[in-house]
Design a protein around this motif. Structure first.
Motif, mmCIF file in Angstrom:
data_model
loop_
_atom_site.group_PDB
_atom_site.id
_atom_site.type_symbol
_atom_site.label_atom_id
_atom_site.label_comp_id
_atom_site.label_asym_id
_atom_site.label_seq_id
_atom_site.Cartn_x
_atom_site.Cartn_y
_atom_site.Cartn_z
ATOM 1 N N SER A 1 0.878 -1.265 -0.089
ATOM 2 C CA SER A 1 0.010 -0.132 0.147
ATOM 3 C C SER A 1 0.728 1.375 -0.100
ATOM 4 O O SER A 1 1.026 1.965 1.040
ATOM 5 N N PRO A 2 1.484 1.537 -1.059
ATOM 6 C CA PRO A 2 2.320 2.886 -1.348
ATOM 7 C C PRO A 2 1.480 3.889 -0.880
ATOM 8 O O PRO A 2 0.391 4.137 -1.432
ATOM 9 N N SER A 3 1.872 4.784 -0.027
ATOM 10 C CA SER A 3 1.052 5.947 0.483
ATOM 11 C C SER A 3 1.651 7.197 0.588
ATOM 12 O O SER A 3 2.962 7.297 0.884
ATOM 13 N N LEU A 4 0.893 8.289 0.595
ATOM 14 C CA LEU A 4 1.507 9.610 0.682
ATOM 15 C C LEU A 4 0.817 10.766 1.355
ATOM 16 O O LEU A 4 -0.525 10.820 1.035
ATOM 17 N N GLY A 5 1.341 11.246 2.540
ATOM 18 C CA GLY A 5 0.618 12.193 3.242
ATOM 19 C C GLY A 5 1.367 13.583 2.989
ATOM 20 O O GLY A 5 2.618 13.653 2.929
ATOM 21 N N TYR A 6 0.748 14.622 2.597
ATOM 22 C CA TYR A 6 1.449 15.938 2.379
ATOM 23 C C TYR A 6 0.787 17.127 3.299
ATOM 24 O O TYR A 6 -0.572 17.248 3.322
ATOM 25 N N GLN A 7 1.503 17.885 4.037
ATOM 26 C CA GLN A 7 1.168 18.844 4.775
ATOM 27 C C GLN A 7 1.099 20.024 4.213
ATOM 28 O O GLN A 7 2.155 20.796 4.002
ATOM 29 N N ALA A 8 -0.081 20.511 3.538
ATOM 30 C CA ALA A 8 -0.141 21.683 2.894
ATOM 31 C C ALA A 8 0.365 23.062 3.762
ATOM 32 O O ALA A 8 1.000 24.074 3.254
#
Length: 532
Positions: free
Chosen positions: A184-191
């Motif tokens: 489950s390749p995943s990405l979180g981005y803190q704008a």
């Protein structure tokens, strides 16, 4: 009727134990994730941090994981599945007066888990309910991005009724319906300081397997029993055997006629999860997540093992004048086993969750979630076979349009659900937090489609647990769930289990019986999270 799925490397095999051990007969979501914090807070976690399992719950919350972290998870659990079959006062009228049913006024119980082991033997009983799992995340220093992967089971159903005398075996001797997300390749981005978004891609294995005994307690088998008792007496059978021969085997309303074994799977089934997390103040947060559907074409093998009485009855009938005249309607009865390839088009339902987190006081936190699941995608399951089966020759005539020469349609009629969950956390000090929660889980199965195969009615989930910060780099979380569901299916109320019409051949093995089911689960999860 015919229906019958390094640290991370070790985690892939460990999730197989999870599926069987923690939610063996539950179609609803999240019970097999095994996140202690989510479990303790009744799965009200969309607007909160859920560690590495944010890959599933809300990928935007991955931004809460700083530096490099790894999580090791251990789960265990017990599932107790029970069913009671009671007969009304006039029981037997549906089968021309025959009432000597060994199932009536009996009960079924199983605590034996079963699950599907991809590449390791398919559907298998699991003796020990213990699951080691793991995941990891990386947030480069100063970066707004967090990368992660996790292994989990978003859906699992699996149990075994391993007794030859268990009355529940006519709706599942062994059952496995599971989805294993192995990468489950995943990405979180803190704008910015208030807003985060996230995306995860799930590569999953989907399996659906069933082993089931078959019987048909209705008018048709009542007729065959009447004919056998009237014609198969000394002298009479020999006299009219050339005209009509029903004496080579016994087929009655309560006889076991066949056993069906079905094994279907798809090794690669992708989905995606989208999430958003907004935290405008220290005391309020809002989150939302969408989990996509997956349209699949499961393929595999089937085997139908016919009883000797089934073979003898139809072979004898086909050898007579009456059988030859009506042969297009009747099974041939000349084989004891039929095997081949089968397929099923199936949709994994999509889900939407939204929730809030409130901290009105320094030590108290309250979470509230609303959840929607699109189970109406499971309106029916159509299984296609590579050849005509003996059972289908009967089913296509008396199956009310649910069978053809090479297919059978299982009318499930499931419906979309909205559920809600509430969680509370109390921080005793900076290191220890106590948690509790409740989730109401309405059934996706309407009353007129209820059965003993998936014995889940409206359910209640209770959670307890705690989180403990061992040191600056180590956190331990423990969660416990108690799940309970009961359903009552009066005689004739559901045509997936106990209708009595002549066209209810697919499939009502407990025709005219009152059925009550109870499912109780006790689930425990422990995680160890550390930086590396």
């Amino acid at each position: 009727m015919i229906m019958r799925m390094s640290l991370l490397v070790r985690a892939i095999s460990g999730v197989c134990w999870l599926c069987a051990g923690t939610a063996q007969a539950q179609l609803a979501n999240d019970l097999t994730i095994g996140n202690p914090k989510a479990m303790a807070m009744g799965n009200a976690i969309t607007a909160d941090s859920s560690g590495i399992d944010a890959v599933h719950y809300n990928p935007a919350a991955l931004t809460k994981l700083k530096g490099r972290q790894t999580t090791v998870k251990m789960l265990t659990g017990v599932m107790d599945i029970r069913a009671e079959f009671s007969a009304p006062a006039n029981y037997g009228s549906h089968a021309l007066g025959f009432s000597d049913d060994p199932v009536k006024n009996s009960s079924s119980r199983t605590l034996t888990p079963a699950m599907y082991l991809p590449g390791l033997g398919g559907m298998t009983e699991i003796p020990v309910l213990l699951a080691p799992l793991a995941g990891l995340s990386i947030n480069p220093p100063g970066s707004k991005f967090t990368f992660a992967t996790n292994v989990y089971a978003p859906m699992a159903l699996g149990y075994s009724r391993d007794s030859d005398n268990d009355p529940g075996r006519y709706q599942g001797r062994e059952v496995a319906l599971q989805r294993l997300t192995y990468f489950s390749p995943s990405l979180g981005y803190q704008a910015n300081d208030q807003l985060s978004v996230g995306l995860s891609i799930g590569f999953s294995h989907q399996a659906m397997a069933l082993n089931q005994d078959f019987r048909n307690p209705g008018m048709l088998t009542g007729v065959t029993r009447v004919l056998s008792e009237a014609l198969c007496i000394p002298g009479v059978g020999d006299l009219i055997g050339g005209l009509i021969n029903v004496c080579n085997g016994k087929i009655g309303p309560y006889d076991t006629l066949a056993n069906m074994d079905l094994d279907l799977q798809q090794s690669l089934s992708p989905t995606y999860n989208l999430g958003v997390l907004w935290e405008p103040t220290d005391w309020f947060a809002w989150g939302a997540a969408y989990q996509s559907e997956a349209r699949m074409h499961l393929q595999g093998k089937y085997r139908v093992d016919y009883s000797q009485d089934w073979q003898g009855f139809w072979s004898g009938l086909q050898s007579s004048v009456f059988g030859q005249v009506l042969s297009p309607l009747f099974p041939y009865g000349n084989v004891d086993e039929e095997t081949g390839n089968a397929s099923l088009d199936m949709t994994y339902p999509d889900n939407f969750n939204t929730g809030i987190k409130l901290r009105p006081f320094e030590k108290w936190q309250f979470n509230f979630d609303l959840k929607w699941s699109d189970y109406s995608d499971w309106n029916e399951f159509k299984i296609e076979f590579d050849r005509e089966l003996d059972l289908l020759r009967i089913a296509k005539v008396f199956g009310a349009g649910n069978a053809t020469d090479r297919s059978i349609t299982l009318d499930r009629g499931y419906q979309d659900t909205w559920s809600w969950a509430l969680g509370v956390q109390y921080e005793i000090n900076e290191r220890l937090a106590l948690r509790a929660g409740y989730e109401y889980r309405p059934s996706a199965i309407p009353d007129d489609k209820a059965d003993a195969l998936a014995p889940i009615g409206d359910a209640n989930l209770y959670g307890l647990g705690f989180g403990y910060r061992w040191d600056r780099d180590t956190t331990i979380d423990l969660g416990f769930n108690y799940f309970v569901s009961k359903q009552n299916i009066p005689a004739g109320s559901s045509c997936n289990v106990n209708c009595t019409g002549i066209d209810n051949l697919v499939y009502n093995p407990y025709a005219d019986l009152n059925i009550k089911t109870t499912v109780k689960a006790y689930i425990l999860a422990l995680t160890y999270t550390s930086t590396f």
